[in-house]
Every structure is written in C-alpha cells, then in structure tokens.
Design a protein around this motif. Structure first.
Motif, PDB file in Angstrom:
ATOM      1  N   THR A  35       0.831  -1.207   0.000  1.00  0.00           N
ATOM      2  CA  THR A  35       0.000   0.000   0.000  1.00  0.00           C
ATOM      3  C   THR A  35       0.865   1.255   0.000  1.00  0.00           C
ATOM      4  OG1 THR A  35      -1.769  -1.151   1.174  1.00  0.00           O
ATOM      5  CG2 THR A  35      -1.795   1.252   1.258  1.00  0.00           C
ATOM      6  N   ALA A  36       1.916   1.263   0.798  1.00  0.00           N
ATOM      7  CA  ALA A  36       2.824   2.408   0.807  1.00  0.00           C
ATOM      8  C   ALA A  36       3.462   2.610  -0.562  1.00  0.00           C
ATOM      9  CB  ALA A  36       3.898   2.219   1.870  1.00  0.00           C
ATOM     10  N   GLY A  37       3.685   1.509  -1.291  1.00  0.00           N
ATOM     11  CA  GLY A  37       4.255   1.621  -2.634  1.00  0.00           C
ATOM     12  C   GLY A  37       3.360   2.351  -3.614  1.00  0.00           C
ATOM     13  N   LEU A  38       2.078   2.546  -3.259  1.00  0.00           N
ATOM     14  CA  LEU A  38       1.180   3.314  -4.118  1.00  0.00           C
ATOM     15  C   LEU A  38       1.613   4.772  -4.236  1.00  0.00           C
ATOM     16  CD1 LEU A  38      -2.309   1.956  -2.975  1.00  0.00           C
ATOM     17  CD2 LEU A  38      -1.086   1.425  -5.103  1.00  0.00           C
ATOM     18  N   THR A  39       2.439   5.238  -3.300  1.00  0.00           N
ATOM     19  CA  THR A  39       2.951   6.605  -3.400  1.00  0.00           C
ATOM     20  C   THR A  39       3.867   6.763  -4.613  1.00  0.00           C
ATOM     21  OG1 THR A  39       4.748   6.029  -1.874  1.00  0.00           O
ATOM     22  CG2 THR A  39       2.780   7.070  -0.942  1.00  0.00           C
ATOM     23  N   LEU A  40       4.333   5.664  -5.158  1.00  0.00           N
ATOM     24  CA  LEU A  40       5.087   5.693  -6.411  1.00  0.00           C
ATOM     25  C   LEU A  40       4.219   5.262  -7.586  1.00  0.00           C
ATOM     26  CD1 LEU A  40       7.997   6.291  -7.389  1.00  0.00           C
ATOM     27  CD2 LEU A  40       8.461   3.854  -7.211  1.00  0.00           C
ATOM     28  N   VAL A  41       3.284   4.346  -7.340  1.00  0.00           N
ATOM     29  CA  VAL A  41       2.449   3.802  -8.410  1.00  0.00           C
ATOM     30  C   VAL A  41       1.477   4.845  -8.954  1.00  0.00           C
ATOM     31  CG1 VAL A  41       0.673   2.105  -8.969  1.00  0.00           C
ATOM     32  CG2 VAL A  41       2.602   1.449  -7.531  1.00  0.00           C
ATOM     33  N   LEU A  42       0.696   5.469  -8.089  1.00  0.00           N
ATOM     34  CA  LEU A  42      -0.364   6.360  -8.556  1.00  0.00           C
ATOM     35  C   LEU A  42       0.163   7.629  -9.233  1.00  0.00           C
ATOM     36  CD1 LEU A  42      -3.088   5.983  -5.773  1.00  0.00           C
ATOM     37  CD2 LEU A  42      -2.837   4.781  -7.951  1.00  0.00           C
ATOM     38  N   PRO A  43       1.233   8.254  -8.733  1.00  0.00           N
ATOM     39  CA  PRO A  43       1.797   9.364  -9.507  1.00  0.00           C
ATOM     40  C   PRO A  43       2.247   8.944 -10.901  1.00  0.00           C
ATOM     41  CG  PRO A  43       2.624   9.423  -7.281  1.00  0.00           C
ATOM     42  CD  PRO A  43       1.878   8.121  -7.420  1.00  0.00           C
ATOM     43  N   GLY A  44       2.767   7.722 -11.012  1.00  0.00           N
ATOM     44  CA  GLY A  44       3.158   7.235 -12.327  1.00  0.00           C
ATOM     45  C   GLY A  44       1.977   7.101 -13.267  1.00  0.00           C
ATOM     46  N   LEU A  45       0.855   6.608 -12.750  1.00  0.00           N
ATOM     47  CA  LEU A  45      -0.345   6.482 -13.574  1.00  0.00           C
ATOM     48  C   LEU A  45      -0.835   7.855 -14.048  1.00  0.00           C
ATOM     49  CD1 LEU A  45      -2.355   3.764 -11.609  1.00  0.00           C
ATOM     50  CD2 LEU A  45      -1.173   3.493 -13.800  1.00  0.00           C
ATOM     51  N   LEU A  46      -0.868   8.827 -13.130  1.00  0.00           N
ATOM     52  CA  LEU A  46      -1.325  10.154 -13.524  1.00  0.00           C
ATOM     53  C   LEU A  46      -0.349  10.797 -14.499  1.00  0.00           C
ATOM     54  CD1 LEU A  46      -3.464  12.289 -13.232  1.00  0.00           C
ATOM     55  CD2 LEU A  46      -2.228  13.210 -11.268  1.00  0.00           C
ATOM     56  N   ALA A  47       0.940  10.585 -14.294  1.00  0.00           N
ATOM     57  CA  ALA A  47       1.939  11.128 -15.215  1.00  0.00           C
ATOM     58  C   ALA A  47       1.746  10.580 -16.619  1.00  0.00           C
ATOM     59  CB  ALA A  47       3.350  10.805 -14.715  1.00  0.00           C
ATOM     60  N   ALA A  48       1.372   9.307 -16.705  1.00  0.00           N
ATOM     61  CA  ALA A  48       1.145   8.699 -18.015  1.00  0.00           C
ATOM     62  C   ALA A  48       0.017   9.384 -18.762  1.00  0.00           C
ATOM     63  CB  ALA A  48       0.830   7.209 -17.838  1.00  0.00           C
ATOM     64  N   VAL A  49      -1.034   9.761 -18.044  1.00  0.00           N
ATOM     65  CA  VAL A  49      -2.156  10.460 -18.671  1.00  0.00           C
ATOM     66  C   VAL A  49      -1.798  11.919 -18.943  1.00  0.00           C
ATOM     67  CG1 VAL A  49      -4.558  11.179 -18.358  1.00  0.00           C
ATOM     68  CG2 VAL A  49      -3.815   8.925 -17.571  1.00  0.00           C
ATOM     69  N   ALA A  50      -1.089  12.527 -17.992  1.00  0.00           N
ATOM     70  CA  ALA A  50      -0.786  13.954 -18.104  1.00  0.00           C
ATOM     71  C   ALA A  50       0.181  14.261 -19.233  1.00  0.00           C
ATOM     72  CB  ALA A  50      -0.210  14.457 -16.784  1.00  0.00           C
ATOM     73  N   ALA A  51       1.072  13.332 -19.571  1.00  0.00           N
ATOM     74  CA  ALA A  51       2.095  13.621 -20.576  1.00  0.00           C
ATOM     75  C   ALA A  51       1.495  14.074 -21.905  1.00  0.00           C
ATOM     76  CB  ALA A  51       3.004  12.408 -20.768  1.00  0.00           C
ATOM     77  N   PRO A  52       0.643  13.279 -22.569  1.00  0.00           N
ATOM     78  CA  PRO A  52       0.081  13.765 -23.840  1.00  0.00           C
ATOM     79  C   PRO A  52      -0.965  14.860 -23.634  1.00  0.00           C
ATOM     80  CG  PRO A  52      -0.840  11.620 -23.299  1.00  0.00           C
ATOM     81  CD  PRO A  52       0.221  11.894 -22.285  1.00  0.00           C
ATOM     82  N   VAL A  53      -1.788  14.757 -22.572  1.00  0.00           N
ATOM     83  CA  VAL A  53      -2.870  15.727 -22.381  1.00  0.00           C
ATOM     84  C   VAL A  53      -2.309  17.125 -22.131  1.00  0.00           C
ATOM     85  CG1 VAL A  53      -4.769  16.395 -20.864  1.00  0.00           C
ATOM     86  CG2 VAL A  53      -4.533  14.017 -21.585  1.00  0.00           C
ATOM     87  N   LEU A  54      -1.362  17.245 -21.202  1.00  0.00           N
ATOM     88  CA  LEU A  54      -0.819  18.559 -20.886  1.00  0.00           C
ATOM     89  C   LEU A  54       0.106  19.079 -21.977  1.00  0.00           C
ATOM     90  CD1 LEU A  54      -0.138  18.287 -17.042  1.00  0.00           C
ATOM     91  CD2 LEU A  54      -2.096  19.255 -18.253  1.00  0.00           C
ATOM     92  N   THR A  55       0.787  18.182 -22.684  1.00  0.00           N
ATOM     93  CA  THR A  55       1.613  18.629 -23.808  1.00  0.00           C
ATOM     94  C   THR A  55       0.748  19.285 -24.880  1.00  0.00           C
ATOM     95  OG1 THR A  55       3.235  16.887 -23.414  1.00  0.00           O
ATOM     96  CG2 THR A  55       3.240  17.897 -25.585  1.00  0.00           C
TER      97      THR A  55
END
Length: 371
Positions: A35-55
């Motif tokens: 569960t603590a590892g989600l602090t790395l997992v969930l930002p990675g998921l959002l970054a994946a979406v944010a990369a093309p959308v925010l670009t």
C-alpha cells in the motif's frame, strides 16, 4: 541548460525520495509495504495520462512559463506531503506531483534542441538527464539520512525547499522559448505508425516495468534480505546513485556511435544484476550487483529518449515515451508490491529480471535493423 537540469534534479528527488522513506510511511500510517508503494504507483499512472494531455494543452504557451509552473507544482506537492496528517493527503500530494512529472518529462526533456545548436543536442539532453541521475544519486541515501535523524517529514520539507531554489534559478536565467506551431493529437499518436517509435515504446515498457518492480523495494531488500544496517543501506544507495550517474555520462559518449549497442548492453547489465540479487544475498555480491545495476539503468532513460527523438517530433515522441514509461513504472511497482507481499523479496527480483532479458533481445534484433 543548468536551470532545466536543476529542475529535473528536484523532480526526480521528489518522485523517488518516497522509496527511501517507505518503511517510515508504513510505520507512521499503519499500512502494508504494498500500500505504501502506491505513493510511487499512482503518480506514475497520472503522469502517463498527463504527458500527452498537458503537452497538447500547453501547445501555444512559452516553454519557459510552462517550466516555471511545473517546478512550482513540484515544490507545492512536496510541502503538502510533508504536512499531511494522514496517508490520504500524502497520496493527494503525490498525485499532484504525478501531473507535473508527466508534463516535465515531455516538455523539460525536449527543450535541449531549442537551447543549443543541432550538433550539441545529445550532449544537452545528457546534461538534463544528468540532473535526473543526480536526483537518483541522492534521493535514497539523502532520504534515509534525513529520515533517520529528523524524520521523514523533514526529508520532504527539504526537497520542497530545493524545488523552490530551482524555480528561482529558472526565473533568473531561462530565455523565452515560444512554442511555435501548436501540437495536435495526430502529432503525438501518429508517431505510432513509425517503426522506431513502436520499438522504442516496447523497450521502454519492458525496462521500466522490470526495473521498478525491483527498485521500489530496494531499501527493504538491502535491510531485510541482505542484512545491512540502516547506515550501511544509505551508503549503498549512494553507491547505486553514483553508478547511475556514471552510466548516464557513459551513454552520452557512446549513443552517437551506436544506439542499439548502448541500449542493449545497458539492458543486459540491468537484467544480470537484478537476477544476481534474486539468487544471492551475500553482502559482497550484493554490493557488486547493486553497483552494476546503477550503471545499467543509468544509461537507460537517455538511450530511450534519444531513440524516440531521432527523426521524430521531439515533444510528441517524448509524450508517448513518458506515457508508456510511467504506466510501466506504475505497473512494475504495483506488481512488485503484490509479489513482495505474497512471495517475498527474492522472488520479486527473479521475476522482474525477465522483462530486462526480453529488452536485450528486442534491442539486439528489431532496433538494430533500423540502423
């Protein structure tokens, strides 16, 4: 370039310092390691979406202004996480960081060609990646050191302060960088028709998935399985980071000669070192394998980004790279948590050496044919 490299340094430091303080989060909030590892997992998921959308959303904005905003968001997320009274707010702050990660890896890593002559692009990108490697060098040992003496919240406060300093440096030195022609969705997703882009994305998926499936739990591995003390773990993580720094600059010197060979050798070193850690845990072998792992992965991001940017629109190609790499990072960390929770650390390292082995085969065959 130095101000962009400084921002890259604080970004990576912010992203990965939670790996160093993961045991502290487990104790503080009473959650499992997975569960603590989600602090790395969930930002990675959002970054994946944010990369093309925010670009695409930032298509018409001056890149200087975009970098200012992203660095400010990194600082804000660090400070919010440091002040969080519960695990839910820590996760909210980490999600804010994930949005900045996705956009910065696309826009920040892609400004090199806009700041230097064409002949120096690889070197300029290597300098930005050096900031990333430097963040990798200090994130785990610095996080361990500060957390041991002043607590994990102090570690996050310190990273937030460094992010503010990076922002002040950018405000002082970054030149105007008009966006030029605005990107469209076809500029990003149309690249999937190109063989180099497709192969690069496959390699990114394999290497990031395999690496982070093991790397997320490296502090636990060194302490629980290899039996090193907390102080020794901090020193070993510094060794890992220095090795990664060396791997980055070695790749910067060899990529122009042979990209397939550089990437294939880096993947092979990564695979063999993680596999060795899964089989043996004697301290001398662990130290050697950890240093080799740092060298191998240190060369990977620069090699993958260079492949994606060759003969392709830089920001569009990097947006795809960030999406795939961050999804793979998140998937690797999540899957690694499941393996660790149910089968143990040794099995985790054996399992996640396999994707790197597959990457060696791809680099040696499909990528080499594109030369």
């Amino acid at each position: 370039m130095s101000s962009v490299a400084a921002a890259a340094f604080t970004l990576v430091l912010s992203e990965f310092i939670v790996v160093a303080v993961l045991p502290d989060l487990v104790r503080q909030f009473g959650v499992s390691a997975g569960t603590a590892g989600l602090t790395l997992v969930l930002p990675g998921l959002l970054a994946a979406v944010a990369a093309p959308v925010l670009t695409l959303a930032f298509g018409s904005l001056d890149r200087r202004v975009v970098l200012w905003g992203l660095t400010g968001i990194v600082a804000l997320s660090d400070l919010l996480a440091a002040l969080a009274p519960g695990f839910a707010l820590v996760m909210a702050a980490r999600l804010l960081l994930g949005a900045a990660i996705g956009a910065f890896w696309t826009i920040g890593a892609g400004v090199g060609p806009r700041l230097v002559p064409a002949a120096r692009v690889t070197r300029a990108t290597s300098l930005i990646m050096a900031g990333i490697s430097a963040g990798t060098v200090v994130s785990l040992p610095l996080g361990n050191l500060v957390a041991q003496h002043w607590g994990w919240r102090s570690a996050l406060f310190g990273v937030g302060a460094l992010s503010i300093l990076a922002l002040l440096l950018q405000l002082r030195v970054l030149p105007r960088m008009p966006a030029g022609r605005a990107l469209h969705a076809s500029d990003v997703f149309g690249l999937l028709r190109r063989p180099r882009a497709r192969i690069g994305l496959v390699l990114s998926a394999l290497l990031f998935f395999g690496h982070f499936g093991a790397y997320t739990f490296v502090s636990s591995y060194l302490g629980d399985r290899a039996g090193f003390s907390a102080g020794t773990v901090a020193v070993l993580l510094l060794l890992y980071g220095i090795a990664g720094f060396a791997g980055n600059f070695t790749a910067g010197a060899t990529l122009d000669r042979s990209l397939p060979a550089t990437l294939g050798i880096a993947a092979a070193i990564l695979a063999l070192s993680v596999l060795a850690l899964g089989i043996w845990h004697a301290p001398p072998l662990v130290i050697v394998a950890l240093g080799a792992w740092g060298i191998g992965f240190g060369a990977v991001p620069l090699s993958l980004q260079t492949n994606m940017m060759r003969d392709q629109a830089a920001e569009g190609a990097l947006a795809l790279f960030v999406t795939v790499s961050q999804l793979s990072l998140a998937a690797g960390s999540f899957a690694g948590g499941l393996v660790v929770d149910h089968a143990g650390l040794a099995t985790d390292y054996l399992v996640f050496a396999l994707p790197a082995v597959a990457a060696v085969l791809v680099a040696a065959t499909a990528l080499r044919r594109l030369r």
